[in-house]
Design a protein around this motif. Sequence first.
Motif, PDB file in Angstrom:
ATOM      1  N   LEU A 157       0.766  -1.221   0.114  1.00  8.98           N
ATOM      2  CA  LEU A 157       0.039  -0.070   0.114  1.00  8.98           C
ATOM      3  C   LEU A 157       1.108   1.242   0.003  1.00  8.98           C
ATOM      4  N   SER A 158       0.211   2.307  -0.413  1.00 12.42           N
ATOM      5  CA  SER A 158       1.094   3.879  -0.375  1.00 12.42           C
ATOM      6  C   SER A 158       1.320   4.128   1.032  1.00 12.42           C
ATOM      7  N   THR A 159       0.319   3.641   1.770  1.00  8.08           N
ATOM      8  CA  THR A 159       0.376   4.099   3.050  1.00  8.08           C
ATOM      9  C   THR A 159       1.374   3.339   4.074  1.00  8.08           C
ATOM     10  N   PHE A 160       2.118   2.164   3.462  1.00 15.20           N
ATOM     11  CA  PHE A 160       2.676   1.408   4.065  1.00 15.20           C
ATOM     12  C   PHE A 160       4.161   2.136   4.412  1.00 15.20           C
ATOM     13  N   ALA A 161       4.513   2.315   5.770  1.00 15.19           N
ATOM     14  CA  ALA A 161       5.783   2.825   6.377  1.00 15.19           C
ATOM     15  C   ALA A 161       5.850   4.375   6.186  1.00 15.19           C
ATOM     16  N   ILE A 162       4.849   5.105   5.754  1.00 15.35           N
ATOM     17  CA  ILE A 162       4.840   6.559   5.698  1.00 15.35           C
ATOM     18  C   ILE A 162       4.873   7.194   7.095  1.00 15.35           C
ATOM     19  N   GLY A 163       4.746   6.450   8.298  1.00 13.48           N
ATOM     20  CA  GLY A 163       4.976   6.899   9.739  1.00 13.48           C
ATOM     21  C   GLY A 163       5.958   6.258  10.336  1.00 13.48           C
ATOM     22  N   LYS A 164       6.958   5.745   9.424  1.00 10.74           N
ATOM     23  CA  LYS A 164       8.284   5.152  10.231  1.00 10.74           C
ATOM     24  C   LYS A 164       9.155   6.311  10.947  1.00 10.74           C
ATOM     25  N   ASP A 165       9.168   7.310  10.623  1.00 11.81           N
ATOM     26  CA  ASP A 165       9.832   8.550  11.619  1.00 11.81           C
ATOM     27  C   ASP A 165       9.406   8.816  12.895  1.00 11.81           C
ATOM     28  N   GLN A 166       8.260   8.151  13.101  1.00  9.01           N
ATOM     29  CA  GLN A 166       7.666   8.516  14.526  1.00  9.01           C
ATOM     30  C   GLN A 166       7.703   7.257  15.311  1.00  9.01           C
ATOM     31  N   PRO A 167       7.648   7.317  16.581  1.00  8.43           N
ATOM     32  CA  PRO A 167       7.354   5.946  17.544  1.00  8.43           C
ATOM     33  C   PRO A 167       5.950   5.453  17.543  1.00  8.43           C
ATOM     34  N   VAL A 168       5.662   4.196  17.855  1.00  4.95           N
ATOM     35  CA  VAL A 168       4.470   3.555  17.923  1.00  4.95           C
ATOM     36  C   VAL A 168       3.563   4.532  18.888  1.00  4.95           C
ATOM     37  N   GLU A 169       4.247   4.994  20.018  1.00 12.17           N
ATOM     38  CA  GLU A 169       3.203   5.639  20.802  1.00 12.17           C
ATOM     39  C   GLU A 169       2.757   7.086  20.257  1.00 12.17           C
ATOM     40  N   TYR A 170       3.496   7.772  19.375  1.00 11.51           N
ATOM     41  CA  TYR A 170       3.202   8.770  18.765  1.00 11.51           C
ATOM     42  C   TYR A 170       1.742   8.753  17.974  1.00 11.51           C
ATOM     43  N   TRP A 171       1.769   7.639  17.177  1.00  9.13           N
ATOM     44  CA  TRP A 171       0.438   7.392  16.351  1.00  9.13           C
ATOM     45  C   TRP A 171      -0.616   6.843  17.150  1.00  9.13           C
ATOM     46  N   LEU A 172      -0.321   6.053  18.177  1.00  8.97           N
ATOM     47  CA  LEU A 172      -1.428   5.621  19.169  1.00  8.97           C
ATOM     48  C   LEU A 172      -2.034   6.972  19.744  1.00  8.97           C
ATOM     49  N   SER A 173      -1.268   7.839  20.226  1.00 12.08           N
ATOM     50  CA  SER A 173      -1.735   8.978  20.746  1.00 12.08           C
ATOM     51  C   SER A 173      -2.717  10.085  19.703  1.00 12.08           C
ATOM     52  N   LEU A 174      -2.198   9.982  18.405  1.00  7.77           N
ATOM     53  CA  LEU A 174      -3.007  10.568  17.505  1.00  7.77           C
ATOM     54  C   LEU A 174      -4.413  10.035  17.054  1.00  7.77           C
ATOM     55  N   LEU A 175      -4.221   8.555  17.190  1.00  4.51           N
ATOM     56  CA  LEU A 175      -5.446   7.882  16.735  1.00  4.51           C
ATOM     57  C   LEU A 175      -6.490   8.045  17.828  1.00  4.51           C
ATOM     58  N   ARG A 176      -6.074   8.177  19.115  1.00  3.96           N
ATOM     59  CA  ARG A 176      -7.156   8.285  19.960  1.00  3.96           C
ATOM     60  C   ARG A 176      -7.466   9.635  20.018  1.00  3.96           C
ATOM     61  N   GLN A 177      -6.853  10.651  19.783  1.00  3.29           N
ATOM     62  CA  GLN A 177      -7.297  12.290  19.472  1.00  3.29           C
ATOM     63  C   GLN A 177      -8.437  12.188  18.355  1.00  3.29           C
ATOM     64  N   LEU A 178      -7.976  11.381  17.410  1.00  4.84           N
ATOM     65  CA  LEU A 178      -8.942  11.504  15.936  1.00  4.84           C
ATOM     66  C   LEU A 178     -10.308  10.871  16.429  1.00  4.84           C
TER      67      LEU A 178
END
Length: 602
Positions: free
Chosen positions: A451-472
Amino acid sequence: MTQSSADNAKQILLDVFGYNEFREGQELIINQLCEGRDALVVMPTGGGKSLCFQIPALVKPGICFVISPLISLMKDQVDALRACGVAAAYLNSSLSYQQQNQVLNDMHSGQLKLVYMAPERLLRPDFLSRLDNLPINLFAIDEAHCISQWGHDFRPEYALLGQLKQRFPDIPLVALTATADYATQQDILARLQFNDPLIAIHSFDRPNIEYLLIEKYRPLNQLANYLDEHKNESGIIYCTSRRRTEELAEKLRVKGLSVRCYHAGMMIEERQSVQDLFIKDKVDIVVATVAFGMGIDKPNVRFVVHYEIPKNIESYYQETGRAGRDGLPAQAMLFYDPADAGRVRSMLEKNTNEQQQRIELHKLNTMVAFAEAQTCRRQVLLNYFGEYSHKSCGNCDVCLDPPKSYDATEDAQKILSCVYRTGQHFGMGYVVEVLKGAQTARVKSLGHDKLSTFAIGKDQPVEYWLSLLRQLIHCGLLMQNLTRGSALQLTEAARPVLKAEQPLYLAVPRLKLVKSKDKKRLLSNFSDNNLFAKLRQLRKKIADRQDLPPYIIFSDVSLSEMSEIMPTTESQFLNISGVGQIKLKKYGAEFLTLIKQYEEQL
């Protein structure tokens, strides 16, 4: 209240309990009870509620009955009273038949001033008949929020205590609690059928407690890191299930920590053993369900951790209130994951009593709002209890490290696109794996590594994305479909963000614990550390010899004053907070000898 009675109350405060002055509000309550007036007392944990009924019980002729919900609470207060030379006892199932008979005989022979017992026993017809023949000077109902259906710990047997005023209309009745909002207060007054009561509502603020919150990512590691900052300190960790307490206690024990678990499913002897080890400072940490701790007077608990979100703010306030009862700095740490709130909500929805379910769900929603607040936590807490504060406290995570917002439009687009392109069939964990470019068998088998979205968030840690997911999710751009295993799905509100038609600002994810104030400085700024340590050793030695909790000998506050003032005479020793005539006679010589020896070595 006559002048002689008022003077007597002050003398008892000094001679028996070792305090020179009443705390704010205590004297008025004591005077009114001594005059025979009923009272409702709402005072924070550690605020001195017990003295409000113990002193009138000692001033007036006769006997005071204290209604208390737990055996542990009764034992704790009776031990403390006996250490001060007060004739007190409890009457419950932990006593043998012979011991119970002895308490009853002592009641009728006038040898007791205070008797602690549960409401079920007090209201038994045979016991009520017994009360008719006793010179009762006061009924005191502790943990009075249990009376109210609006309270967080409603107990039907407590609701029946209104019978007392009907049967004994001339005996004053005092109800005391640390946790009662306005609705609960009014319900208590109505159910107990008070006669022109004094209503004493004191500040709910506990300024010495630092309120902290961290989002859960790797909770066990986060907890271990937190406990590493609190080595050799007393603390309580609350969990919502019995199994979780056992599992967590075992994992912490493997890490070398002094810890035990406690829950209502354990044998009573085992529960008693854990409690004794904790209050006698032989175990540092107890991992427990809410069954542990109600009314325990251990003053040197330095931290309370909620490993999962409590069901309501009242429980949270009461449980965190077990930290820092001595007035010294303490912490309340909440580990927060919205999924925990979902599990609690599902449990509450099983309640078949629709009115009670509605009350409990409302209270849970208020607790979630507290956890997700971006403003001073102490303000939110105090406002809930009707104590409106417009000033930030400077002693919570939000004040110490205010949330920072940023233009999160691009990050949000990455997440929303990933959810969409994976088919809206997966939960948060899997979506983050794809964002991070995880080369797992599942990702590869589903072809999501293409997918085009595969690895597009590799520059940030897991915790970063989980926090943003919860906020969304909080913002309503994503929803979790509980019927499909909490799969993430886009809402209509996500469309304008995905199409870059409107910007989106979110909080910068907080990935580390907020740095607290200099706790060591706060704890020791008025005491000599070396002498304080020696005094603690002596206290522990005496406590072990008498099989008592160390704090019943003297509190940390008393020891701190000793190490600062270094009294060498009995009159100087009596000026220490918590030292009365009885404790001077019992322990004065040993402590004065130690202080003199220390002073000679300087």
